[in-house]
Design a protein around this motif. Structure first.
Motif, PDB file in Angstrom:
ATOM      1  N   PRO A 284      51.630  67.738  32.594  1.00 14.94           N
ATOM      2  CA  PRO A 284      51.179  66.445  33.080  1.00 14.94           C
ATOM      3  C   PRO A 284      52.240  65.646  33.821  1.00 14.94           C
ATOM      4  O   PRO A 284      51.938  64.657  34.438  1.00 14.94           O
ATOM      5  N   PHE A 285      53.486  66.046  33.806  1.00 17.86           N
ATOM      6  CA  PHE A 285      54.558  65.304  34.446  1.00 17.86           C
ATOM      7  C   PHE A 285      55.755  66.208  34.622  1.00 17.86           C
ATOM      8  O   PHE A 285      55.803  67.295  34.077  1.00 17.86           O
ATOM      9  N   GLU A 286      56.733  65.740  35.359  1.00 21.02           N
ATOM     10  CA  GLU A 286      57.901  66.569  35.619  1.00 21.02           C
ATOM     11  C   GLU A 286      59.051  66.316  34.658  1.00 21.02           C
ATOM     12  O   GLU A 286      59.893  67.163  34.482  1.00 21.02           O
ATOM     13  N   SER A 287      59.113  65.141  34.041  1.00 21.42           N
ATOM     14  CA  SER A 287      60.216  64.807  33.156  1.00 21.42           C
ATOM     15  C   SER A 287      59.840  65.072  31.706  1.00 21.42           C
ATOM     16  O   SER A 287      58.688  64.922  31.321  1.00 21.42           O
ATOM     17  N   MET A 288      60.823  65.457  30.887  1.00 22.82           N
ATOM     18  CA  MET A 288      60.560  65.691  29.473  1.00 22.82           C
ATOM     19  C   MET A 288      61.128  64.561  28.623  1.00 22.82           C
ATOM     20  O   MET A 288      61.079  64.613  27.421  1.00 22.82           O
ATOM     21  N   ARG A 289      61.677  63.517  29.259  1.00 26.68           N
ATOM     22  CA  ARG A 289      62.297  62.421  28.516  1.00 26.68           C
ATOM     23  C   ARG A 289      62.091  61.117  29.279  1.00 26.68           C
ATOM     24  O   ARG A 289      62.278  61.058  30.477  1.00 26.68           O
ATOM     25  N   VAL A 290      61.704  60.071  28.526  1.00 26.66           N
ATOM     26  CA  VAL A 290      61.534  58.735  29.103  1.00 26.66           C
ATOM     27  C   VAL A 290      62.257  57.749  28.199  1.00 26.66           C
ATOM     28  O   VAL A 290      62.129  57.812  26.976  1.00 26.66           O
ATOM     29  N   THR A 291      63.012  56.847  28.797  1.00 24.02           N
ATOM     30  CA  THR A 291      63.676  55.785  28.044  1.00 24.02           C
ATOM     31  C   THR A 291      63.064  54.454  28.427  1.00 24.02           C
ATOM     32  O   THR A 291      62.918  54.150  29.612  1.00 24.02           O
ATOM     33  N   THR A 292      62.664  53.670  27.431  1.00 20.57           N
ATOM     34  CA  THR A 292      62.149  52.326  27.657  1.00 20.57           C
ATOM     35  C   THR A 292      63.078  51.340  26.955  1.00 20.57           C
ATOM     36  O   THR A 292      63.770  51.702  26.005  1.00 20.57           O
ATOM     37  N   VAL A 293      63.072  50.100  27.413  1.00 21.86           N
ATOM     38  CA  VAL A 293      63.914  49.067  26.806  1.00 21.86           C
ATOM     39  C   VAL A 293      63.048  47.844  26.536  1.00 21.86           C
ATOM     40  O   VAL A 293      62.356  47.358  27.431  1.00 21.86           O
ATOM     41  N   THR A 294      63.067  47.367  25.289  1.00 14.24           N
ATOM     42  CA  THR A 294      62.384  46.141  24.895  1.00 14.24           C
ATOM     43  C   THR A 294      63.392  45.253  24.191  1.00 14.24           C
ATOM     44  O   THR A 294      64.036  45.691  23.230  1.00 14.24           O
ATOM     45  N   ASP A 295      63.523  44.034  24.646  1.00 13.48           N
ATOM     46  CA  ASP A 295      64.476  43.080  24.061  1.00 13.48           C
ATOM     47  C   ASP A 295      65.872  43.687  23.914  1.00 13.48           C
ATOM     48  O   ASP A 295      66.555  43.492  22.902  1.00 13.48           O
ATOM     49  N   GLY A 296      66.292  44.453  24.904  1.00 14.32           N
ATOM     50  CA  GLY A 296      67.628  45.037  24.899  1.00 14.32           C
ATOM     51  C   GLY A 296      67.794  46.262  24.027  1.00 14.32           C
ATOM     52  O   GLY A 296      68.886  46.795  23.917  1.00 14.32           O
ATOM     53  N   VAL A 297      66.717  46.731  23.389  1.00 20.12           N
ATOM     54  CA  VAL A 297      66.786  47.900  22.524  1.00 20.12           C
ATOM     55  C   VAL A 297      66.097  49.077  23.226  1.00 20.12           C
ATOM     56  O   VAL A 297      64.918  48.988  23.598  1.00 20.12           O
ATOM     57  N   ALA A 298      66.833  50.172  23.402  1.00 15.15           N
ATOM     58  CA  ALA A 298      66.295  51.347  24.088  1.00 15.15           C
ATOM     59  C   ALA A 298      65.572  52.256  23.108  1.00 15.15           C
ATOM     60  O   ALA A 298      66.011  52.447  21.976  1.00 15.15           O
ATOM     61  N   GLN A 299      64.453  52.805  23.553  1.00 12.52           N
ATOM     62  CA  GLN A 299      63.735  53.839  22.818  1.00 12.52           C
ATOM     63  C   GLN A 299      63.638  55.055  23.741  1.00 12.52           C
ATOM     64  O   GLN A 299      63.302  54.917  24.917  1.00 12.52           O
TER      65      GLN A 299
ATOM     66  N   PRO B 116      61.845  46.680  18.369  1.00 12.21           N
ATOM     67  CA  PRO B 116      61.200  45.368  18.430  1.00 12.21           C
ATOM     68  C   PRO B 116      59.673  45.433  18.494  1.00 12.21           C
ATOM     69  O   PRO B 116      59.104  46.374  19.050  1.00 12.21           O
ATOM     70  N   ASP B 117      59.059  44.408  17.928  1.00 17.30           N
ATOM     71  CA  ASP B 117      57.619  44.220  18.050  1.00 17.30           C
ATOM     72  C   ASP B 117      57.269  44.181  19.538  1.00 17.30           C
ATOM     73  O   ASP B 117      57.992  43.612  20.344  1.00 17.30           O
ATOM     74  N   GLY B 118      56.198  44.836  19.907  1.00 16.51           N
ATOM     75  CA  GLY B 118      55.781  44.859  21.304  1.00 16.51           C
ATOM     76  C   GLY B 118      56.302  46.047  22.087  1.00 16.51           C
ATOM     77  O   GLY B 118      55.893  46.260  23.233  1.00 16.51           O
ATOM     78  N   SER B 119      57.199  46.831  21.491  1.00 13.55           N
ATOM     79  CA  SER B 119      57.661  48.044  22.172  1.00 13.55           C
ATOM     80  C   SER B 119      56.467  48.959  22.367  1.00 13.55           C
ATOM     81  O   SER B 119      55.614  49.090  21.486  1.00 13.55           O
ATOM     82  N   HIS B 120      56.396  49.591  23.527  1.00 15.63           N
ATOM     83  CA  HIS B 120      55.227  50.415  23.801  1.00 15.63           C
ATOM     84  C   HIS B 120      55.543  51.514  24.812  1.00 15.63           C
ATOM     85  O   HIS B 120      56.567  51.482  25.478  1.00 15.63           O
ATOM     86  N   LEU B 121      54.624  52.449  24.907  1.00 16.77           N
ATOM     87  CA  LEU B 121      54.711  53.559  25.848  1.00 16.77           C
ATOM     88  C   LEU B 121      53.342  53.744  26.475  1.00 16.77           C
ATOM     89  O   LEU B 121      52.341  53.884  25.759  1.00 16.77           O
ATOM     90  N   HIS B 122      53.296  53.728  27.805  1.00 18.66           N
ATOM     91  CA  HIS B 122      52.051  53.981  28.532  1.00 18.66           C
ATOM     92  C   HIS B 122      51.962  55.468  28.858  1.00 18.66           C
ATOM     93  O   HIS B 122      52.882  56.026  29.446  1.00 18.66           O
TER      94      HIS B 122
END
Length: 97
Positions: free
Chosen positions: A9-24, A68-74
């Motif tokens: 479904p995609f080309e990357s096997m890793r995604v990093t998101t940041v919420t309130d300065g905290v990376a997931q 953090p509350d509100g962290s999410h992944l689409h």
């Protein structure tokens, strides 16, 4: 996941998101296949074993201490899900209302 596969479904096997300065960091198992279908009042999440492990990992990432509350992944058609899938959002919500 194999980038040459039509089921990838995609080309990357890793995604990093940041919420309130905290990376997931969210990772996908190789060969993961995840499909989401909206059948009206029912949503079906269908996945192979690698896809189920991937989804479990995403949920555990969101459940980690300090996330953090509100962290999410689409996850969308062609972005984490197989072509033709309905959009899926995984979100942490610690509010009990």
């Amino acid at each position: 996941m194999s980038n040459g596969s039509s089921n990838a479904p995609f080309e990357s096997m890793r995604v990093t998101t940041v919420t309130d300065g905290v990376a997931q960091v969210f990772t996908w198992d190789e060969d993961a296949r995840i499909e989401v279908r909206n059948l009206g009042s029912t949503v079906v999440v269908e996945a192979n074993a690698a896809g189920l492990r991937t989804l479990a990992g995403h949920l555990l990432t969101l459940a980690n201490d300090g996330v953090p509350d509100g962290s999410h992944l689409h996850l969308e058609d062609g972005n984490g899900l197989v072509e033709g899938s309905a959009e899926l959002v995984l979100e942490r919500c610690d509010d009990e209302t």
